[in-house]
Design an enzyme around this catalytic site. Structure first.
Site, PDB file in Angstrom:
ATOM      1  N   ASP A   1       0.602  -1.099   0.123  1.00 48.89           N
ATOM      2  CA  ASP A   1      -0.026   0.004   0.086  1.00 48.89           C
ATOM      3  C   ASP A   1       0.807   1.125   0.079  1.00 48.89           C
ATOM      4  O   ASP A   1       1.705   1.759   1.216  1.00 48.89           O
ATOM      5  CB  ASP A   1      -0.967  -0.207   1.473  1.00 48.89           C
ATOM      6  CG  ASP A   1      -1.596   1.109   1.762  1.00 48.89           C
ATOM      7  OD1 ASP A   1      -2.269   2.160   0.592  1.00 48.89           O
ATOM      8  OD2 ASP A   1      -2.556   1.161   1.902  1.00 48.89           O
TER       9      ASP A   1
ATOM     10  N   GLU B   1      -7.201   0.597  -3.962  1.00 46.46           N
ATOM     11  CA  GLU B   1      -6.638   0.186  -2.936  1.00 46.46           C
ATOM     12  C   GLU B   1      -8.777   0.274  -2.921  1.00 46.46           C
ATOM     13  O   GLU B   1      -8.632  -1.366  -1.448  1.00 46.46           O
ATOM     14  CB  GLU B   1      -6.496   1.913  -2.153  1.00 46.46           C
ATOM     15  CG  GLU B   1      -5.573   2.391  -2.589  1.00 46.46           C
ATOM     16  CD  GLU B   1      -5.181   3.652  -1.863  1.00 46.46           C
ATOM     17  OE1 GLU B   1      -5.870   3.909  -1.609  1.00 46.46           O
ATOM     18  OE2 GLU B   1      -3.998   4.078  -2.574  1.00 46.46           O
TER      19      GLU B   1
ATOM     20  N   LYS C   1       2.298  11.012  -3.607  1.00 47.42           N
ATOM     21  CA  LYS C   1       1.708  10.337  -4.690  1.00 47.42           C
ATOM     22  C   LYS C   1       0.890  11.446  -4.617  1.00 47.42           C
ATOM     23  O   LYS C   1       0.298  11.262  -6.183  1.00 47.42           O
ATOM     24  CB  LYS C   1       0.922   9.217  -2.622  1.00 47.42           C
ATOM     25  CG  LYS C   1      -0.211   8.323  -3.772  1.00 47.42           C
ATOM     26  CD  LYS C   1      -0.942   7.772  -2.685  1.00 47.42           C
ATOM     27  CE  LYS C   1      -1.750   6.986  -2.866  1.00 47.42           C
ATOM     28  NZ  LYS C   1      -2.349   6.048  -2.482  1.00 47.42           N
TER      29      LYS C   1
ATOM     30  N   ASP D   1     -12.683   4.759   3.650  1.00 49.22           N
ATOM     31  CA  ASP D   1     -11.280   5.298   3.342  1.00 49.22           C
ATOM     32  C   ASP D   1     -10.847   7.160   3.815  1.00 49.22           C
ATOM     33  O   ASP D   1     -10.816   7.276   2.899  1.00 49.22           O
ATOM     34  CB  ASP D   1     -10.722   4.870   2.339  1.00 49.22           C
ATOM     35  CG  ASP D   1      -9.097   4.940   2.840  1.00 49.22           C
ATOM     36  OD1 ASP D   1      -8.731   5.769   3.785  1.00 49.22           O
ATOM     37  OD2 ASP D   1      -8.382   4.062   1.523  1.00 49.22           O
TER      38      ASP D   1
END
Ligand code: AMP
Length: 579
Positions: free
Chosen positions: A9, A147, A70, A169
């Site tokens: 991840d 994800e 990211k 999330d």
């Protein structure tokens, strides 16, 4: 032997890595922790720093530290670091290489392949950049998966029937909600929605604002003018926020926060969960609006959802779980560590690709809700035994949770604390498993705060304590095998209900009157048993033949005790085979 495929991840704030070995999920530690900050830096001698070490120097040397890379993946940019600059994929490659190395150390063998997760909304360019980062790190990226798909896989490794899962999330700096459909071997994201700049950091900022206002009001100074004081406030706010996930109130204390006009300013403020929840409510509203949009985009109704899965550290906030339950009528699942479940799902995907067998994750959770009772509103009326859940069903154990209670009249000297298991809003409809009385409370007006704490350990032992906040006066009990006791009591209650039903069987007397004489009943029993012989498996057939023979022998010998025993044995066998 198959090549190992690790699951990664690669997160905005933190990254994690896991692997399935011999059918078992294993998390990989990087410097004694499962979470590695996604930060890369250079020290004063231009030595490379990755993870926690880079994160540690961020406040002091932001010019030599890169974080949240990211957010730049897929962009055609160069990020300066020291006297050179790097592409986002190069920076990410450094993070991936460190994770790969940690896996190799822990597994004791080389690792060459990985599954890497990306947000569902990532474009092709962003996915390609992630793939390139893997290659640069010396990894063959066997698959890039979404994800939410990974999170769903962590909960439902073996998904036979069609399931619709909402993955909520909420991390430190990003929020996504996705609707995932699982059907046999296909897992797909039907819709995804979110806000790239909403997360736990915003929750911290709200607390910081309040602390700033407090210092300004009391001392006429703004901590925002002092970066060190602000850094301390941010840290204190995050700590307080996390404490409020399990406690009803927390104290924020920072000695020597600033130099005031009349000496040092020491901050000491209490923050209650209720006040905090009020602060974050607008942010939660925004996330729930996104849930509605995602469902709409997926063309699903609330009732079509089978599960809600929680991902990201911020979902440990109880209010979030409550709001989701209110909106969707399902209890959200967060028993797999919400920081780690995406990496676990990636590892499960890796194992599936490698042809390994994977079973679903097993996490110790409490199967029951535990709570206490208090005066509150029930069906619009004040009622003294409203059930106040403290530890909710499916919470991972061990778990400790506290709630604040208040005395209801001036000078109240004692409180009875009753401990219940169950789900009913009326505590008296639940099972009382213990009680105690805390006495000698201070002679103060109504509203004296009593904090009651429930701790449940993995052996099902429940510890309950109540503390008068003002004086620290305390009373507690320990309830052994709280969960097992409930199972026993449930079983007892169920037996009673069945017995009650049997006794209320209105036709029973008539049936009994019409019952065939004993001999005829035995003949029927034997006939039914013989009818089963043809299709029974060899073992059952042997049992049946034995039981029939025994009843026949007993009947022939007219031995009443033997007849009774043989009849019962045959009836049991028939019950088992016919059901
Ligand atoms: P993630 O990006 O998934 O690692 O999530 C990190 C965020 O979760 C940060 O904002 C943390 O402050 C927050 N967080 C971690 N633990 C808790 C907790 N117990 N209660 C509330 N927020 C938490």
């Amino acid at each position: 032997m198959n090549d190992i495929i690790i699951g990664i991840d690669l997160g905005t704030t933190n990254s994690e890595v896991a692997v399935v070995r011999g059918g078992r999920l294993q998390l990989i530690e990087v410097e004694d922790a499962y979470l590695m900050p996604s930060a890369v830096g250079l020290d004063e001698q231009d030595g490379l720093l990755v993870g926690q070490a880079a994160r540690n120097q961020l406040a002091l040397h932001p010019e030599r530290t890169v974080r949240s890379i990211k957010r730049r993946m897929g962009e055609d940019v160069k990020i300066p670091l020291g006297d050179r600059s790097y592409t986002p994929q190069e920076i990410s490659a450094v993070i991936l290489a460190r994770l790969k190395q940690a896996a190799e150390v822990q597994l004791g063998e080389p690792v060459r392949k990985a599954v890497i997760t990306v947000p569902a909304y990532f474009s092709d360019a962003q996915r390609q950049a992630t793939r390139d980062a893997g290659t640069l790190a010396g990894l063959e990226v066997v698959r890039i998966i979404n994800e939410p798909t990974a999170a769903a896989l962590a909960y439902e490794a073996d998904h036979a029937q069609r399931r619709h899962i909402l993955v909520y999330d909420l991390g430190g700096g990003t929020f996504d909600v996705s609707v995932v459909r699982m059907e046999q071997d296909v897992v797909e994201v039907l819709a995804s929605h979110g806000n790239n700049h909403l997360g736990g950091d915003d929750f911290d900022a709200l607390i910081v604002d309040q602390l700033r206002a407090h210092v300004k009001d009391d001392h006429g100074l703004d901590p925002a003018d002092d970066p060190r004081a602000m850094a301390r406030l941010r840290h204190a706010a995050e700590t307080a926020k996390m404490e409020l996930s399990s406690a009803p109130i927390t104290r924020i204390e920072e000695a020597y926060l600033l130099e005031g006009r009349h000496g040092p300013i020491n901050l000491s403020v209490d923050l209650t969960r209720a006040d905090y929840e009020q602060m974050i409510e607008p942010l939660l509203d925004e996330t729930l609006e996104a849930v509605r949009i995602a469902l709409e985009d997926a063309e699903l109704a609330v009732n079509d959802l089978d599960e809600i899965v929680l991902v990201g550290g911020t979902t440990r906030t109880p209010r979030i779980q409550q709001r989701l339950q209110e909106l969707l009528g399902l209890q959200p699942r967060g028993e797999i560590d919400p920081d780690l479940c995406v990496a676990m799902g990636a590892a499960i995907q890796g194992a599936v690709i490698a042809g390994e067998q994977v079973a679903s994750m097993l996490v110790d959770v409490t199967p029951y809700t535990f709570g206490t009772s208090a005066i509150a509103e029930l069906n619009g009326e004040r009622y003294p035994y409203c059930f106040i859940p403290v530890i909710r069903k499916n919470a991972p154990i061990p778990v400790t949770r506290s709630e604040a209670f208040f005395t209801s009249y001036d000078g109240q000297e004692a409180i009875d604390v009753r401990v219940f298991q169950g789900e009913d809003p009326d505590a008296l409809n639940n099972t009382q498993i213990g009680s105690f009385r805390i006495e000698g409370l201070s002679d103060v007006p109504a509203g004296n705060v009593i904090i009651t704490t429930f701790s449940l350990d993995v052996n099902g032992i429940l510890h309950v304590s109540s503390v008068e906040k003002l004086t620290g006066k305390r009373k507690e009990i320990t309830i052994d095998s709280a969960t097992a006791r409930f199972e026993r009591e449930e079983m007892g209650a169920a037996q009673e209900r069945v017995q009650d039903l049997i006794e209320r069987d209105a036709d029973a007397p008539a049936r009994q009157a019409a019952a065939s004489p004993a001999g005829q009943r035995d003949a029927e029993l034997i006939e039914r048993a013989e009818g089963l012989l043809e299709h029974a498996n060899p073992e059952d057939r042997e049992d049946l033949v034995d039981a029939i023979e025994q009843l026949r022998d007993a009947l022939q010998q007219e031995d009443a005790t033997a007849i009774e025993a043989a009849r019962e044995a045959l009836a049991d066998l028939l019950f088992y085979l016919e059901s």
